[in-house]
Scaffold this active site. Structure first.
Site, PDB file in Angstrom:
ATOM      1  N   ASP A   1      -2.212  29.094  87.140  1.00  0.00           N
ATOM      2  CA  ASP A   1      -1.097  28.431  87.820  1.00  0.00           C
ATOM      3  C   ASP A   1      -1.617  27.156  88.472  1.00  0.00           C
ATOM      4  O   ASP A   1      -2.776  26.776  88.271  1.00  0.00           O
ATOM      5  CB  ASP A   1      -0.458  29.370  88.845  1.00  0.00           C
ATOM      6  CG  ASP A   1       1.034  29.103  89.052  1.00  0.00           C
ATOM      7  OD1 ASP A   1       1.456  27.935  88.906  1.00  0.00           O
ATOM      8  OD2 ASP A   1       1.779  30.041  89.369  1.00  0.00           O
TER       9      ASP A   1
ATOM     10  N   ASP B   1       4.127  22.049  87.188  1.00  0.00           N
ATOM     11  CA  ASP B   1       4.108  23.439  87.630  1.00  0.00           C
ATOM     12  C   ASP B   1       5.138  24.181  86.773  1.00  0.00           C
ATOM     13  O   ASP B   1       6.320  24.133  87.074  1.00  0.00           O
ATOM     14  CB  ASP B   1       4.460  23.507  89.111  1.00  0.00           C
ATOM     15  CG  ASP B   1       4.670  24.920  89.632  1.00  0.00           C
ATOM     16  OD1 ASP B   1       4.317  25.878  88.920  1.00  0.00           O
ATOM     17  OD2 ASP B   1       5.193  25.061  90.761  1.00  0.00           O
TER      18      ASP B   1
ATOM     19  N   HIS C   1       6.651  20.843  93.207  1.00  0.00           N
ATOM     20  CA  HIS C   1       8.096  21.079  93.259  1.00  0.00           C
ATOM     21  C   HIS C   1       8.877  19.801  93.547  1.00  0.00           C
ATOM     22  O   HIS C   1       9.929  19.827  94.189  1.00  0.00           O
ATOM     23  CB  HIS C   1       8.441  22.171  94.284  1.00  0.00           C
ATOM     24  CG  HIS C   1       8.236  23.553  93.748  1.00  0.00           C
ATOM     25  ND1 HIS C   1       8.887  24.657  94.247  1.00  0.00           N
ATOM     26  CD2 HIS C   1       7.461  24.006  92.729  1.00  0.00           C
ATOM     27  CE1 HIS C   1       8.506  25.739  93.567  1.00  0.00           C
ATOM     28  NE2 HIS C   1       7.642  25.353  92.643  1.00  0.00           N
TER      29      HIS C   1
ATOM     30  N   GLU D   1       9.260  33.157  86.838  1.00  0.00           N
ATOM     31  CA  GLU D   1       8.296  33.118  87.943  1.00  0.00           C
ATOM     32  C   GLU D   1       8.905  32.470  89.173  1.00  0.00           C
ATOM     33  O   GLU D   1       8.682  32.923  90.298  1.00  0.00           O
ATOM     34  CB  GLU D   1       7.032  32.364  87.500  1.00  0.00           C
ATOM     35  CG  GLU D   1       5.853  32.490  88.458  1.00  0.00           C
ATOM     36  CD  GLU D   1       5.815  31.416  89.536  1.00  0.00           C
ATOM     37  OE1 GLU D   1       4.943  31.494  90.419  1.00  0.00           O
ATOM     38  OE2 GLU D   1       6.659  30.478  89.504  1.00  0.00           O
ATOM     39  N   GLU D   2       9.668  31.403  88.947  1.00  0.00           N
ATOM     40  CA  GLU D   2      10.249  30.676  90.078  1.00  0.00           C
ATOM     41  C   GLU D   2      11.395  31.440  90.740  1.00  0.00           C
ATOM     42  O   GLU D   2      11.913  31.015  91.766  1.00  0.00           O
ATOM     43  CB  GLU D   2      10.746  29.298  89.616  1.00  0.00           C
ATOM     44  CG  GLU D   2       9.665  28.379  89.041  1.00  0.00           C
ATOM     45  CD  GLU D   2       8.683  27.872  90.083  1.00  0.00           C
ATOM     46  OE1 GLU D   2       8.821  28.253  91.269  1.00  0.00           O
ATOM     47  OE2 GLU D   2       7.765  27.113  89.722  1.00  0.00           O
TER      48      GLU D   2
ATOM     49  N   HIS E   1       3.345  30.598  83.680  1.00  0.00           N
ATOM     50  CA  HIS E   1       4.804  30.686  83.598  1.00  0.00           C
ATOM     51  C   HIS E   1       5.404  29.437  82.965  1.00  0.00           C
ATOM     52  O   HIS E   1       4.951  28.309  83.199  1.00  0.00           O
ATOM     53  CB  HIS E   1       5.429  30.991  84.957  1.00  0.00           C
ATOM     54  CG  HIS E   1       5.346  29.904  85.983  1.00  0.00           C
ATOM     55  ND1 HIS E   1       6.288  28.903  86.077  1.00  0.00           N
ATOM     56  CD2 HIS E   1       4.462  29.693  86.987  1.00  0.00           C
ATOM     57  CE1 HIS E   1       5.985  28.116  87.087  1.00  0.00           C
ATOM     58  NE2 HIS E   1       4.880  28.558  87.655  1.00  0.00           N
TER      59      HIS E   1
END
Length: 346
Positions: free
Chosen positions: A230, A175, A313, A207-208, A65
């Site tokens: 991922d 990420d 994150h 994706e998030e 992603h």
């Protein structure tokens, strides 16, 4: 530009969920000499196609992603402070004192403020700070700001990716820009070898925001096999259940969300070529695009290969580039071993 520098450049660039199309130019520049065709989807996904040889070729979809977590403007108050909400899984406690960029008609720089500890009550000190208790201070009046930004504009943390010792890199959005680099390194190797499959390298969207964009990408490509790349948690110091560490290999997932024969073949290849890996046993959702990819159309056999990162994150995620190279090599060997479904069920 070598891979590490490309990753830093992708990390520095901002593409919050819903604005992935802004990455298209950069992605086209890094993939265009490695593939036969480039497609850009309506929802912001990017697909680079490397054709195989022969007839009745399997179609293999590799996805990572493109979007990152971020923030969004919700209001500009009378004092000129900008109020905001999260886009994706932002941890509020990482936000106070961060420098940010508001992506309006032009970039507007600011800092996230919160109550200083001197004025907090004992009760307040025991609470976790909430997003609606913070504001962005741009040093401007409301009238000045309204000429430059609007409600709904995206906000990202202002962070410059840097290299640490050895092959470690830190920055925001690793990420899953790390996953995109696995696709890039894989495409680079496949350019120099013969392979039977048509390979679709897809940087997917949203994706998030709930693993959404993979659905449209899967319908566009209609693959025979889908492989999601991922990141995974490598914060072993913080949780004894975490088995993998940065710089020590990749993670291969097994479980009901993963095709058993495909994963068995992938593990055999990793063993044969001494590619270090850890097995992740996932009895339910993997929390990745495999969850939606598996049940698209009539069903798509899926695999999940993950890159370990620390501090996921946050704006200071850490990855080891050796793990990216290892994941790419594993996928190259897997793809080059495939001619038809007989190679899987033999």
């Amino acid at each position: 530009m070598e891979g590490k520098e490309i990753l830093k450049d992708l990390s520095n660039f901002s593409a919050v969920s819903g604005s992935e199309f802004q990455l298209h130019e950069k992605l086209e520049n890094i993939f265009k000499d490695l593939v036969d065709e480039i497609k850009k989807g309506i929802l912001g996904d990017f697909i680079a196609v490397k054709k195989g040889e022969g007839e009745n070729r399997l179609k293999v979809l590799l996805t990572a992603h493109a979007d990152e977590i971020g923030l969004m403007v919700t209001d500009i108050d009378d004092r000129g402070f900008v109020h905001f909400t999260n886009v994706g899984g932002v941890d509020p406690k990482t936000l106070p004192a961060q420098e940010v960029i508001i992506h309006g008609k032009e970039k507007v720089f600011g800092v996230i403020g919160a109550k200083p500890p001197h004025v907090l009550t004992d009760k307040d000190r025991k609470k976790s700070i909430k997003i609606d208790e913070m504001v962005i201070d741009c040093g401007m009046t409301r009238d000045e700001l309204e000429k430059l930004i609007s409600v709904g504009d995206f906000i990202t943390v202002k962070r410059h990716s840097i290299g640490l010792l050895g092959d470690f890199i830190t920055g925001k959005a690793l990420d899953n820009r790390s996953g995109i680099m696995v696709l890039y390194e894989c495409a680079k190797e496949l350019k120099n070898i013969k392979h039977s499959c048509d390979v679709y390298f897809a940087a997917t969207s949203l994706e998030e925001r709930g693993l959404l964009g993979i659905k449209t990408t899967a319908y566009e490509v209609s693959p025979d096999i889908g492989i999601v790349v991922d990141v995974t948690f490598a914060d072993k110091y913080a949780d004894s259940d975490i088995q993998i560490e940065c710089g020590k290999g990749v993670e291969i997932t097994i479980g009901p969300n993963i095709h058993p024969e495909l994963s068995e073949k992938l593990i055999k290849i990793a063993d044969e070529y001494a590619i270090p890996y850890t097995i992740d046993v996932s009895p339910a959702s993997t929390g990745t695009e495999t969850w939606n990819l598996q049940i698209c159309q009539e069903g798509i056999p899926t695999l999940l290969v993950s890159i370990p990162i620390r501090y996921m994150h946050t704006s200071t995620e850490v990855v080891n580039y050796k793990d990216i190279i290892r994941a790419a090599r594993l996928l190259v060997l897997f793809i080059s071993s495939l001619k038809d479904w007989g190679d899987i069920y033999a």
